[in-house]
Scaffold this motif. Structure first.
Motif, PDB file in Angstrom:
ATOM      1  N   ALA B 200       0.816  -1.226   0.000  1.00 51.19           N
ATOM      2  CA  ALA B 200       0.000   0.000   0.000  1.00 51.19           C
ATOM      3  C   ALA B 200       0.840   1.263   0.000  1.00 51.19           C
ATOM      4  CB  ALA B 200      -0.939  -0.020   1.206  1.00 51.19           C
ATOM      5  N   GLY B 201       2.041   1.218  -0.510  1.00 55.14           N
ATOM      6  CA  GLY B 201       2.852   2.416  -0.611  1.00 55.14           C
ATOM      7  C   GLY B 201       4.023   2.433   0.342  1.00 55.14           C
ATOM      8  N   TRP B 202       4.132   1.385   1.157  1.00 53.52           N
ATOM      9  CA  TRP B 202       5.285   1.288   2.048  1.00 53.52           C
ATOM     10  C   TRP B 202       6.311   0.466   1.290  1.00 53.52           C
ATOM     11  CZ3 TRP B 202       4.306   1.392   7.808  1.00 53.52           C
ATOM     12  CH2 TRP B 202       3.067   1.986   8.090  1.00 53.52           C
ATOM     13  N   GLU B 242      -8.159   0.155  -1.223  1.00 58.88           N
ATOM     14  CA  GLU B 242      -7.978   1.603  -1.390  1.00 58.88           C
ATOM     15  C   GLU B 242      -6.779   1.891  -2.285  1.00 58.88           C
ATOM     16  OE1 GLU B 242      -9.924   4.328   0.960  1.00 58.88           O
ATOM     17  OE2 GLU B 242     -11.032   2.745  -0.079  1.00 58.88           O
ATOM     18  N   ARG B 243      -5.795   1.064  -2.226  1.00 56.00           N
ATOM     19  CA  ARG B 243      -4.584   1.266  -3.033  1.00 56.00           C
ATOM     20  C   ARG B 243      -4.926   1.137  -4.508  1.00 56.00           C
ATOM     21  NH1 ARG B 243      -1.152   1.647  -6.238  1.00 56.00           N
ATOM     22  NH2 ARG B 243       1.057   1.101  -6.147  1.00 56.00           N
TER      23      ARG B 243
END
Lengths: 327, 563, 136
Positions: B200-202, B242-243
């Motif tokens: 998720a963006g990490w 959501e990602r």
């Protein structure tokens, strides 16, 4: 017989001084102008070339997804640990339809962003059919003159344009993985001819042993059994994300550079071959730009193309006419 | 034409052109026949679409395998869903006020969200990112912070849910042990899914896939053995969705993560029937009402069959999936935010008709800022209206038997299983590390954005029916004074604590982590000795050959022998 | 890359993880002929300035979804000026509140693209601020 270079004006000399001083912004600016095919900076590049030749240039390529950027990231860390300064030229293929590109190689090397001893520059291939190798070569002159100890020239793919790019390097590292029949692809593509060191990345994947064996066989095949002095390209197994095999890879790269030092005639032969390629490219490029149409006007040239398509003429005849017009 | 409300002059009648424009604005035309995720639908469905259905095999009664129709026979008649509201901002004392406010409003369950720094196990005094402390969530770095936040709350009596993954569970356990609580009675939940964070963006720098996956297993193993009443939100599919994935993608990637985790735990000797009953699926509820209901039903069916057929489960509690839901934040719109009340209501209704066990309704101002108290209150009221007036809870699986919903359920299931097979074919960890999964997500988002920009996908307020002259939205503001105190207090703690004792604990943690043993007992020990989350997780990182600070600004601060 | 190619450096500062917006933007800009140099998430201001120096882009674009963008933008602009690259136009995207726009512009931000901004608007900004035409 040395060919003289046009004198540099004061501005040009200032650029050269700035580059040799290692002024990052000026070097970057110069590379931008090179990429934009700005001919006014060519004299500067010429001067830098004449004053250069000190950096060790290592070319790195291989099929997409082989994990090159991750390996490069690890190699940078090793060089830095030895207090060697590093420049990276990361050449990415571009989107074919619109001419745009997303250059994302440097994300994998992001940890070095804050390190002043590392210079990373991304370059796209767009719109430079054949001109990319020239631009990369000219950019290398700048990086070389900056005084970087090591220059990593990273590109992706196993095609002719990639081969042309990494030909600028003294050591060519080919990164492959066990998957997708890379070894077969490489044999077909000719990349094997060019490689000095081979890394088999994702060495924990199934098929790794088989891939190493296939690679070894292919490399052996090109080796000259009668030349005891020839370099035998090693195949290093790596697992880039975990750093496994990176030390061995560094050793192999160091080893190749050392080989050049102990075999100056072989080095000279290689350099002569490179020079020939570069020169041929430049001349061909120049001729083409100047003489694409020969003596024909644009309208006549267009008419010649129509004739070809409609089979009223043929390519050999058309080419002969243009060439005759040149002499 | 603007009219002056204070003017006494008569408003001139609208011109024909004005009228035409206004009518165009209020007409409702069918702009889309596919679901929001892209599944094409028919104009009508009938029995012919369900010819292949076998009730017992594909649906079962509510509370019966394969649990398509719900986890429990009586559903909400026997146990109402837990109404939760997320709270979290600033220093621990700020959030404590927020919690008190939420409880007064009628929230049954507290869900605390942590700031990005604490979520990433970075301390609030980090030289480069200190500005992020206390933003988007509560800053919690030590057991002492937790003691302030939960002052007066007995964690074996009150169920506190934590919207966080890294380090929060060891913090809670450390505090409970310090207070001599009986861990076997520990109530609450968190989301131990590290792989979801990674997606998720990490990036790999913050959560390496392999270490993350192993830490997830460590956490679940410890919790199942020591705090059986603690619920483990894994997979955390809300953020996956959501990602950027379709409804079927939420199921597929979530199942891949769940299965990987269960296999890891099985290798440690913990079988599916010991672990799965403690797991809860954390889900979103997006804007396509029917698709979401279908998603929840398909999810339960897939889970039940997977547990039984692939993991050999014999325990109903392992096969019937409990779902915790937070309505989608991404689907809410910044412009004309009150429209989000309608969106969140529909999404909440979908979740209830989908049979979830806990529900958080997004506040309408979610896209703008941390929710204001007024917005949070309305979110609570939405659920209460659904419960008491709308009759959403009256009957289990009310849409079961609908030709449309059953067909859609089958379709979402089929798509999910196909994607799951593709991911497992590559191997989940590899598919994450080599960017395949993220690539799918980027492609999905790209496609949606293009459709929006071309007007092929209408989002009210974004590319059509845009409000004119909207005043800028109100923002949530809180007094930063407490944050300043909090950071000073944190620095003071590092000076005042017993350095020798701590050093010993860090050394022990380092060795455990190096040997790749379960890190949790040693992490808890160190936290009890007043280590911070940044120090504890940083030590684990170093022991795994990673830099102490993922941003490479700080060096390992402890003088211990390292191999 | 021809002389007219617009080169744009895109990245995120701080601990913010919401990168899907900037990833999507990168793809949309690429489609329109822009050369995007992608820095990704989790950059420090110092790291971003180094990248700016070496890549020499026409424009720098940052995306924010947390409330701390004013602080990080100020810090970045200060470091940019100190390093001699303060003249590179900066554009911000994401959850930028309208009330903050005056302060951001006063700091030197050239483009602000809050929620609801379209790719076309961003492209027009790139064209205006670089003086280069849009190729496609």
């Amino acid at each position: 017989m040395a060919v003289s270079q046009p004198d540099l004006d004061a501005q040009g000399r200032d650029w050269v001084t700035a580059v040799r001083r290692g002024d990052v912004r000026r070097c970057a600016r110069l590379i931008t102008r090179i990429e934009a095919r700005d001919e006014t900076v060519t004299p500067i590049v010429q001067a830098l070339y004449r004053q250069g030749g000190r950096s060790a240039v290592i070319g790195i390529t291989g099929p997409p997804g082989a994990g090159k950027s991750t390996l490069v990231d690890k190699l940078i860390a090793r060089y830095r640990a030895r207090s060697q300064s590093v420049a990276v030229l990361a050449v990415d293929p571009a989107s074919p339809f619109s001419g745009g590109a997303i250059l994302g190689d440097r994300v994998r090397m992001a940890r070095h962003n804050a390190d002043d001893g590392v210079f990373i520059r991304s370059m796209s291939a767009r719109g430079m059919l054949g001109g990319l190798a020239r631009a990369a070569g000219d950019a290398l002159c700048v990086l070389d003159a900056m005084g970087k100890d090591v220059i990593l020239l990273e590109t992706v793919g196993v095609g002719q344009s990639e081969i042309d790019i990494v030909r600028h390097a003294l050591t060519v590292l080919i990164v492959q993985t066990p998957a997708g029949g890379d070894a077969v692809q490489a044999v077909k593509a000719g990349i094997l001819e060019v490689g000095d060191v081979f890394a088999l990345n994702k060495a924990d994947a199934p098929g790794a042993d088989r891939a190493v064996a296939a690679l070894r066989e292919a490399v052996e095949f090109r080796n000259d059994p009668h030349d005891a002095n020839a370099w035998r390209p090693p195949i290093v197994q790596t697992q880039a994300p975990d750093g496994i095999g990176v030390d061995a890879l560094l050793e192999a790269l160091d080893g190749h550079l050392a080989h050049w030092r102990t075999h100056p005639e072989a080095l000279r032969r290689r350099r002569l071959s490179q020079a020939r390629s570069v020169l041929t490219d430049l001349v061909r490029d120049g001729l083409h730009r100047r003489h694409e149409r020969g003596g024909e006007s644009a309208a006549r040239f267009a008419g010649m193309l129509d004739d070809l398509v409609d089979r009223r003429s043929d390519p050999h005849a058309a080419a002969a006419r243009i060439l005759t017009g040149l002499t | 034409m603007a009219t002056d409300p204070d003017s006494l002059a008569e408003t001139p009648p609208p011109s024909a052109a004005d009228l035409a424009a206004r009518i165009e604005d209020v007409s409702v035309k069918l702009s889309r026949t596919a679901t929001w995720s892209g599944i094409e639908t028919q104009a009508a469905y009938g029995p012919g679409d369900l010819k292949h259905h076998d009730y017992a095999r594909d649906s079962g009664d509510p509370g019966q395998y394969p649990y398509t129709r719900g986890a429990y026979a009586q559903m909400y008649r026997s146990r109402m869903w837990t109404l939760r509201n997320i709270v979290g901002y600033g220093a621990p004392e700020d959030t404590r006020d927020g919690i008190a406010g939420a409880l007064k409003m009628g929230t049954a369950g507290i869900d605390v969200v942590i700031d990005t720094l604490s979520q990433e196990a970075i301390d609030p005094d980090h030289p480069a990112f200190g500005a992020d402390a206390g933003q988007e969530g509560c800053s919690l770095a030590t057991v002492r912070d937790l003691e302030i936040l939960l002052a007066g709350i007995d964690v074996t009596q009150t169920d506190v849910a934590w919207h966080s993954t890294m380090m929060i569970y060891p913090l809670v356990v450390a505090m409970a042990l310090k207070q001599n609580r009986d861990l076997s009675k520990l109530l609450g939940s968190h989301m131990p899914d590290h792989l979801q964070l990674r997606l998720a963006g990490w990036s790999e720098a913050i959560v390496p896939a392999e270490l993350g996956s192993r830490t997830t297993a460590d956490c679940i193993e410890y919790s199942v053995k020591h705090s059986p009443r603690w619920a483990l939100g894994c997979p955390q599919a809300y953020d996956l969705r959501e990602r950027g994935v379709p409804a079927s993608g939420e199921i597929a990637i979530g199942m891949a993560i769940a299965k990987q985790t269960l296999r890891d735990l099985a290798a440690r000797g913990l079988g599916v029937d010991q672990v799965a009953p403690s797991l809860a699926w954390v889900s979103g509820s997006d804007i396509d009402f029917f698709e979401e209901v279908a998603k929840f039903r398909a999810l339960r069916r897939i889970w039940a069959r997977t547990m039984r057929e692939q993991f050999g489960s014999q325990e109903p509690r392992a096969q019937r999936l409990r779902i915790a839901c937070h309505t989608s934040g991404r689907s809410l719109v910044y412009a004309q935010p009150l429209n989000n009340l309608a969106r969140a209501t529909v999404q909440s209704l979908a979740a209830l008709l989908g049979g979830v066990q806990a529900l958080e309704t997004c506040a309408y101002d979610e896209p703008i800022c941390i929710p204001t108290e007024g917005a949070r209150e309305l979110a609570t009221r939405t659920q209460q209206i659904l419960a008491h007036e709308v009759g959403a809870a009256r009957t289990a699986d009310p849409l079961g038997g609908s030709y449309y919903v059953e067909s859609l359920t089958d379709r979402v299931e089929a798509d999910a299983l196909a994607l799951l097979a593709k991911i497992e074919g590559i191997g989940l960890i590899k598919a994450i590390e080599d960017g395949t999964v993220e690539g799918l997500m980027d492609e999905y988002n790209y496609g949606i954005q293009r459709e929006i920009e071309r007007g092929e996908r209408i989002v009210v307020g974004v590319n059509k029916f845009q409000p004119k002259n909207e005043p800028p939205p109100q923002r949530f503001k809180f007094d930063p004074a407490h944050m300043a105190v909090h950071v000073r207090r944190f620095r003071q703690l590092k000076t005042d604590r017993d350095a020798t004792l701590l050093r010993g604990k860090i050394d022990a943690l380092y060795r455990v982590a190096q040997r790749r043993e379960n890190s949790h007992p040693a992490m808890i020990d160190a936290l009890m000795a007043d280590a911070s989350i940044g120090e504890v997780w940083g030590t684990v990182r170093v022991a795994n050959g990673l830099p102490y600070d993922p941003f490479r600004v700080l060096d390992f601060p402890f003088d211990i022998p390292r191999l | 890359m021809s002389a007219a190619t617009i080169r744009c450096l895109l990245g995120m500062l701080g601990t913010d993880v919401h990168s899907k917006g900037i990833r999507t933007l990168a793809q949309l800009l690429r489609d329109r002929g822009v050369e995007v140099i992608y820095l990704g998430e989790h950059n420090t201001a110092a790291g971003m300035v180094n990248a700016l120096l070496a890549e020499d882009p026409d424009v720098l674009g940052l995306s924010f979804s947390t409330a701390t963008y004013v602080h990080y933008t100020r810090e970045l602009l200060e470091k940019m000026r100190a390093a001699g690259v303060g003249d590179v136009p900066l554009m911000l995207g994401g959850l930028i509140h309208r009330d903050d726009e005056p302060e951001l512009r006063a700091m030197g931000v050239r483009g602000i693209f809050g929620p609801g901004s379209t790719t076309l608007q961003i492209l027009q900004f790139l064209r205006d601020v670089t003086g280069k035409p849009l190729p496609v």
